[in-house]
Design an enzyme around this catalytic site. Structure first.
Site, PDB file in Angstrom:
ATOM      1  N   VAL A 110      35.766  22.961 -29.494  1.00 20.89           N
ATOM      2  CA  VAL A 110      34.555  22.922 -29.515  1.00 20.89           C
ATOM      3  C   VAL A 110      33.564  24.016 -29.626  1.00 20.89           C
ATOM      4  CG1 VAL A 110      32.610  21.428 -29.382  1.00 20.89           C
ATOM      5  CG2 VAL A 110      35.429  20.602 -29.868  1.00 20.89           C
ATOM      6  N   CYS A 111      32.672  23.971 -29.637  1.00 19.85           N
ATOM      7  CA  CYS A 111      32.006  25.743 -28.883  1.00 19.85           C
ATOM      8  C   CYS A 111      32.442  27.074 -28.243  1.00 19.85           C
ATOM      9  CB  CYS A 111      31.088  25.164 -28.490  1.00 19.85           C
ATOM     10  SG  CYS A 111      29.562  25.933 -27.976  1.00 19.85           S
ATOM     11  N   THR A 112      32.601  26.996 -26.757  1.00 15.01           N
ATOM     12  CA  THR A 112      32.585  27.986 -26.677  1.00 15.01           C
ATOM     13  C   THR A 112      34.410  27.609 -26.385  1.00 15.01           C
ATOM     14  OG1 THR A 112      31.604  27.373 -24.846  1.00 15.01           O
ATOM     15  CG2 THR A 112      30.631  29.065 -25.883  1.00 15.01           C
ATOM     16  N   THR A 130      32.611  30.030 -33.638  1.00 14.75           N
ATOM     17  CA  THR A 130      32.175  28.804 -31.964  1.00 14.75           C
ATOM     18  C   THR A 130      30.740  28.848 -32.373  1.00 14.75           C
ATOM     19  OG1 THR A 130      31.715  29.085 -29.615  1.00 14.75           O
ATOM     20  CG2 THR A 130      31.668  31.545 -30.694  1.00 14.75           C
TER      21      THR A 130
END
Length: 333
Positions: A110-112, A130
């Site tokens: 998730v994300c970074t 990302t």
């Protein structure tokens, strides 16, 4: 299934997917000899309490070393990758991922958290995404990865990556659909009061928001006005006149402020409106082209090909809301 956090993690990256999978257990089929159920665990490199970047503390995290070897799904949260960095916690996590990812059915971020997967070598030769603000950096750090900057989530083989924050919920719902079917995924989305279960190819943000994020207050007001009036005359002379500037100076400053020409911005705004109408109505293409300011069906089709790489019909087939798909074309103006 294990969700991995670390000191500095983003809380929603972890608890958002956790809620989706937990809620899916409520709607999972109960028949059969072995009813389906997600076995969920939150883990970290050393276990015990992990502290999010907002100060939220989660206690009782399982140490990575105590997890089973035959994990089905591994999901790494985002957060402060700088805090993780080359710390003992970071080194332990990367070593564990390199060893255990090969045996898992799925590995996700998730994300970074994508940076963690990249550092573990899991993104080499794959497509990934990302948070939009970090896509350029992800591409620079992992040149062997094809970064898809404008996607909610990306699946490439057994590796899944998602955009920022709430996109982790979208990815979790997609995994639930993969495991249990669309009906269960939609039931979970309804239960969690989500407006829409966004497919992976949806844009992370609209052209309007992207431009406004860079513009000064003076131009931001004009950008909002353009977005609210897509069917007006939005040619360069009309916009320059509205801004009380010469056409040449307006065009130069507009590009400096937004990173795109006025004509590009206008087309993207109109396409955003057209995409919304494709998703939420059964209107014919001619009406959508007219109501979005694109004018004609051929212009509409060319804009779709140029900006999103599909025809309007293909976009509608993929992204139209289920409640709309079953309705007959309406006559609403």
């Amino acid at each position: 299934m294990v969700l991995i956090g670390f000191d500095g993690f983003q809380a929603l990256d972890l608890v958002g997917p956790m809620e989706v999978f937990s809620k899916a257990n409520t709607y999972a089929p109960t028949g059969g000899a072995t009813p389906f159920r997600y076995g969920l665990a939150i883990a970290s490199a050393s276990g015990d309490t992990i502290v999010s970047n907002s100060g939220l503390q989660i206690s009782g995290a399982v140490p990575l070393g105590k997890l089973a070897d035959d994990l089905d799904t591994i999901m790494v949260s985002g957060g402060s990758v700088e805090a993780l960095g080359d710390s003992p916690e970071g080194r332990s996590l990367l070593l564990w991922l390199k060893t255990h990812a090969r045996n898992a059915r799925r590995v996700a971020s998730v994300c970074t958290g994508a940076f963690v997967l990249g550092a573990a070598g899991l993104l080499e030769g794959r497509r990934a995404t990302t948070h939009w603000a970090n896509c350029g950096r992800l591409q620079e750090m992992f040149p062997g990865t094809q970064v898809v900057a404008d996607a909610i989530y990306v699946a490439d083989g057994k590796v899944y990556t998602s955009a920022g924050v709430t996109a982790g919920i979208d990815l979790a719902l997609a995994l639930v659909e993969q495991d249990l079917g669309a009906e269960v995924a939609l039931a979970v989305a309804r239960d969690l009061v989500l407006y829409l279960r966004r497919p992976g190819g949806q844009s992370q943000f609209s052209a309007n928001l992207a431009a406004q994020a860079q513009a000064s207050d003076r131009f931001r007001e004009l950008l909002r006005w353009i977005a609210e009036h897509p069917t007006d005359d939005l040619g360069l002379p009309a916009l320059a006149d509205r801004a009380a500037m010469s056409e040449r100076n307006f065009g130069r400053l507009f590009k400096a402020q937004t990173g795109m020409t006025p004509s590009t911005y206008v087309e993207l705004v109109r396409l955003d409106r057209a995409k919304m109408l494709l998703e939420t109505t059964n209107w014919p293409l001619a009406r959508i082209a007219e109501r979005s300011g694109l004018g004609s069906v051929p212009t509409f089709i060319r804009a779709c090909h140029r900006r999103i790489g599909v025809t309007p019909e293909q976009y509608r087939a993929r992204f139209r809301l289920p409640a709309v798909a079953g309705e007959a074309p309406g006559n609403t103006p």
